[in-house]
Design an enzyme around this catalytic site. Sequence first.
Site, PDB file in Angstrom:
ATOM      1  N   THR A  33       0.837  -1.205   0.000  1.00 34.97           N
ATOM      2  CA  THR A  33       0.000   0.000   0.000  1.00 34.97           C
ATOM      3  C   THR A  33       0.870   1.251   0.000  1.00 34.97           C
ATOM      4  O   THR A  33       0.637   2.185  -0.774  1.00 34.97           O
ATOM      5  CB  THR A  33      -0.957   0.008   1.208  1.00 34.97           C
ATOM      6  OG1 THR A  33      -1.960  -0.986   1.015  1.00 34.97           O
ATOM      7  CG2 THR A  33      -1.630   1.361   1.371  1.00 34.97           C
ATOM      8  N   ASN A 115      -6.312  -9.342  -6.706  1.00 41.76           N
ATOM      9  CA  ASN A 115      -6.372  -9.860  -5.342  1.00 41.76           C
ATOM     10  C   ASN A 115      -7.696 -10.516  -4.997  1.00 41.76           C
ATOM     11  O   ASN A 115      -7.778 -11.278  -4.031  1.00 41.76           O
ATOM     12  CB  ASN A 115      -6.080  -8.742  -4.336  1.00 41.76           C
ATOM     13  CG  ASN A 115      -6.992  -7.546  -4.534  1.00 41.76           C
ATOM     14  OD1 ASN A 115      -7.097  -7.004  -5.634  1.00 41.76           O
ATOM     15  ND2 ASN A 115      -7.652  -7.113  -3.477  1.00 41.76           N
ATOM     16  N   GLN A 179       0.142 -10.011  -5.351  1.00 40.97           N
ATOM     17  CA  GLN A 179      -0.471 -11.338  -5.415  1.00 40.97           C
ATOM     18  C   GLN A 179       0.302 -12.301  -6.328  1.00 40.97           C
ATOM     19  O   GLN A 179       0.090 -13.516  -6.275  1.00 40.97           O
ATOM     20  CB  GLN A 179      -1.913 -11.213  -5.926  1.00 40.97           C
ATOM     21  CG  GLN A 179      -2.828 -10.410  -5.037  1.00 40.97           C
ATOM     22  CD  GLN A 179      -3.174 -11.126  -3.740  1.00 40.97           C
ATOM     23  OE1 GLN A 179      -3.084 -12.348  -3.639  1.00 40.97           O
ATOM     24  NE2 GLN A 179      -3.565 -10.372  -2.726  1.00 40.97           N
ATOM     25  N   THR A 237      13.568   5.072  10.680  1.00 39.19           N
ATOM     26  CA  THR A 237      14.476   3.973  10.977  1.00 39.19           C
ATOM     27  C   THR A 237      14.032   2.706  10.259  1.00 39.19           C
ATOM     28  O   THR A 237      12.859   2.331  10.311  1.00 39.19           O
ATOM     29  CB  THR A 237      14.521   3.711  12.497  1.00 39.19           C
ATOM     30  OG1 THR A 237      14.906   4.916  13.156  1.00 39.19           O
ATOM     31  CG2 THR A 237      15.505   2.608  12.829  1.00 39.19           C
ATOM     32  N   CYS A 329      -8.965  -5.590   2.914  1.00 40.46           N
ATOM     33  CA  CYS A 329      -8.964  -4.188   3.316  1.00 40.46           C
ATOM     34  C   CYS A 329     -10.301  -3.505   3.036  1.00 40.46           C
ATOM     35  O   CYS A 329     -10.515  -2.358   3.425  1.00 40.46           O
ATOM     36  CB  CYS A 329      -7.833  -3.424   2.628  1.00 40.46           C
ATOM     37  SG  CYS A 329      -7.755  -3.671   0.871  1.00 40.46           S
TER      38      CYS A 329
END
Length: 367
Positions: A33, A115, A179, A237, A329
């Site tokens: 994403t 997907n 996918q 980081t 999602c």
Amino acid sequence: GMKEKNKLENARAKIAKILDARKDEIIFTSGATESNNLVILGLIQNFKQYSKLPHIVTTNIEHASVLEICKYLEKTKQAKVTYVEVESNGIVNPKKIKKALTEDTVLISVMYANNEIGTIQPIGEIAKEIRHWKKNKTGKVRFLETWESDGSSTRNFSVEKYPCSKNLTLPVFHTDATQAMNYLPINVQKLGIDLMSFNGAKIYGPKGVGALYVKKNIPISKIMFGGDQERGLRPGTENVAGVAGLSSALEITEKIKNKEVKKLTTLRDYFLNQLFRSNVLTNFRIIINGDLKNRLPNNVNITIPKIPSDLLVIELSERGIMASSKSACKQGDDKASHVIQAIHPETSETDGSLRFSLGRYTTKKEI
């Protein structure tokens, strides 16, 4: 610190080798994403100040992390977007992608495999059509190079020079391969792509980590601000443990890919044959969504007319059968799947679609 840096760079080198890319062409992110956001928003950033709106070409069955960005850019008048409709089998016609291109197109984004319904898009053929379009283009030159008109401030973005993108021809081609990583060829040179997104979760690696392949000279700008990590494109980081897990998972996936594809194709076809058999033996009319041949070996997506998806999922769950009604999602969204509506416009809210995902540990007995 140097030990951790070495782990990070070793993982980057491993992934680059598998993709047939350069080490400095791999950017680590939190997932596909974020990678998709970085591609689209990061590219469009470079063209905001010019007289014409940049143009994006995509399909109407893309993942939400592509479609929602495109809708946002349209709403805020930062870009024009063409949504090419796929055929009824869930596969886009490469000729239609080529036909949608204009002199202002800067990006084409087409997912490698869907997907929800598992259909495999002809990425190589699309890349070929894009190359032909570039070669046979008419009108203004599409190289990103210095150009001044009559001294006015109005300039066309298609001929602006960027230090990192000398002689780059537009448009560039991106694919979300999330996918596809488990089952399909992922050599970026052979696919003919410029950008590719993927993550760890879909290849039995850790969640919360992903990567983006960015071909050298592609003018992507950062969309987050902070440190200079990941070529300055992804501050913060680095998730060293996650990145190490991602590279290891990808190595394992590549090693067993052919074996897994063969095994899961056999299981998937057995599943489909049982569904077709039940169609004959019962009054239910089960519809298989997506192309029967050009689909992922782990995906079975069906529609059972006049039975809502949520009811089907709950009833199956009570019987110990795991399934979903749409993309994870979008599971909280009560609207019908945009993918199913794209291939079956006649679909109503009461027509339930179900996605069954087979995997590395699925057995014939379970099916």
